[in-house]
Structure formats: structure tokens, C-alpha cells
Scaffold this motif. Sequence first.
Motif, short mmCIF file in Angstrom:
data_model
loop_
_atom_site.label_atom_id
_atom_site.label_comp_id
_atom_site.label_asym_id
_atom_site.label_seq_id
_atom_site.Cartn_x
_atom_site.Cartn_y
_atom_site.Cartn_z
N ASN A 35 0.83 -1.21 0.00
CA ASN A 35 0.00 0.00 0.00
C ASN A 35 0.86 1.25 0.00
O ASN A 35 0.57 2.23 -0.71
N LYS A 36 1.93 1.25 0.79
CA LYS A 36 2.85 2.39 0.83
C LYS A 36 3.53 2.57 -0.52
O LYS A 36 3.69 3.70 -1.00
N GLN A 37 3.90 1.47 -1.14
CA GLN A 37 4.55 1.52 -2.45
C GLN A 37 3.60 2.13 -3.48
O GLN A 37 4.01 2.97 -4.29
N ILE A 38 2.33 1.77 -3.42
CA ILE A 38 1.34 2.33 -4.34
C ILE A 38 1.16 3.82 -4.07
O ILE A 38 1.10 4.64 -4.99
N ASP A 39 1.09 4.19 -2.77
CA ASP A 39 0.94 5.61 -2.41
C ASP A 39 2.09 6.45 -2.93
O ASP A 39 1.89 7.55 -3.43
N LEU A 40 3.31 5.93 -2.81
CA LEU A 40 4.50 6.68 -3.23
C LEU A 40 4.69 6.63 -4.75
O LEU A 40 5.32 7.52 -5.31
N GLY A 41 4.20 5.59 -5.37
CA GLY A 41 4.33 5.47 -6.82
C GLY A 41 5.68 4.99 -7.29
O GLY A 41 6.02 5.13 -8.46
N HIS A 42 6.49 4.44 -6.38
CA HIS A 42 7.79 3.88 -6.76
C HIS A 42 8.19 2.82 -5.75
O HIS A 42 7.56 2.68 -4.70
N ASP A 43 9.24 2.06 -6.07
CA ASP A 43 9.71 1.04 -5.14
C ASP A 43 10.14 1.70 -3.83
O ASP A 43 10.63 2.83 -3.82
N LEU A 44 9.96 0.96 -2.75
CA LEU A 44 10.30 1.48 -1.43
C LEU A 44 11.81 1.43 -1.20
O LEU A 44 12.47 0.46 -1.56
N THR A 45 12.32 2.49 -0.57
CA THR A 45 13.71 2.49 -0.15
C THR A 45 13.78 1.73 1.17
O THR A 45 12.76 1.54 1.84
N PRO A 46 14.97 1.33 1.60
CA PRO A 46 15.08 0.67 2.91
C PRO A 46 14.52 1.55 4.04
O PRO A 46 13.93 1.04 4.99
N GLU A 47 14.67 2.87 3.92
CA GLU A 47 14.15 3.78 4.94
C GLU A 47 12.61 3.76 4.94
O GLU A 47 11.99 3.79 5.99
N ASP A 48 12.02 3.71 3.74
CA ASP A 48 10.57 3.63 3.63
C ASP A 48 10.06 2.34 4.26
O ASP A 48 9.06 2.33 4.99
N GLU A 49 10.75 1.24 3.98
CA GLU A 49 10.35 -0.05 4.55
C GLU A 49 10.43 -0.01 6.07
O GLU A 49 9.52 -0.48 6.76
N LYS A 50 11.52 0.57 6.58
CA LYS A 50 11.68 0.68 8.04
C LYS A 50 10.55 1.51 8.65
O LYS A 50 10.02 1.17 9.70
N ALA A 51 10.19 2.59 7.98
CA ALA A 51 9.14 3.46 8.49
C ALA A 51 7.80 2.73 8.55
O ALA A 51 7.08 2.83 9.56
N VAL A 52 7.48 1.98 7.51
CA VAL A 52 6.22 1.23 7.50
C VAL A 52 6.22 0.17 8.60
O VAL A 52 5.25 0.04 9.35
N LEU A 53 7.31 -0.57 8.71
CA LEU A 53 7.39 -1.62 9.73
C LEU A 53 7.36 -1.03 11.14
O LEU A 53 6.75 -1.60 12.04
N SER A 54 8.00 0.13 11.32
CA SER A 54 7.97 0.80 12.63
C SER A 54 6.55 1.20 13.00
O SER A 54 6.14 1.06 14.15
#
Length: 147
Positions: A35-54
Motif C-alpha cells: 500500500n505504501k509503495q502504491i501511495d508513493l508510486g515507486h519502489d520502497l527504499t530501505p528507509e521507507d520499509e523501516k518506516a512502514v514496519l515501525s
Amino acid sequence: MAVLDQLNEQMKTAMKAKDKQTLSTVRMLKSALQNKQIDLGHDLTPEDEKAVLSTELKQRKESLEEFSKAGREDLVTPLEAEIKIVEAYLPAQLDEAAVTKLVDETIAEVGATGKGDFGKVMKTLMPKVKGQADGAMVNRIVKAKLG
């Protein structure tokens, strides 16, 4: 290996083992990341992944606290298992001593002298501990040091 790839592997393993708890949790995490990837419109960076998991971890910890207060032990046990699964995908959490050391270093770095510098310290400190420490604990330690 990207977190989504790890989740796919764990999902397959959980399906084969008929581990419904793990499968359910992994599916929720995968969904949140997609869902976050769709919202951003691009692949998630490691920081994005960390933020979602946090965020997912924080939500579960808050729910755990509420369920414990309400005496809902039937909901506490599965939630504790979910928390362990989510934590496995995050970097090791910093303990209070490590956070205190980082707070001291950041206070010296920004030249903070009192409560008025709280925002400056937090702005510099939070990116350093993102995904590795609970924001409430960081907030409490900074207030104690500046107060």
C-alpha cells in the motif's frame, strides 16, 4: 534481499507449516508495504520499509497496552506473537543506555542548553534512531536531559 522478498519467503514457509498466526501477520505486513509503495508510486527504499514496519510495530504495541489494561488476555497472547514477527524485520532496537548516549551526543552537537532547544534536538536525533528506538522513550530522555 528486500523486505517484500523476505515476507514472500516467510509466507511460503508459513503456508507449508500451516502456521496461521505467522501467515496472517506476514500478509498484513506485506499489504502495508505494498500500500505504501502504491501511495508513493515507486519502489520502497530501505528507509521507507523501516518506516512502514515501525508504524506497524507501534500500532501493535499500543493495542497490546490497551488490551492488557482491559484484561483481554485472549487478545494479548496473539498480539505478542505478532510483535515478535514484526520485530524480526526491523533492525535491533536500541536500549535506554544507547539512546541516552545518542541524546547526550546530539545535545552537544546542536548546542542545546534548555527546554527551548527541545525541537532542535528532536529534529536532529530522530533520523538517527528511526526504526531503532521508541519515539516516546526518546522524547522522555530528551525532556529529562533538557529539563
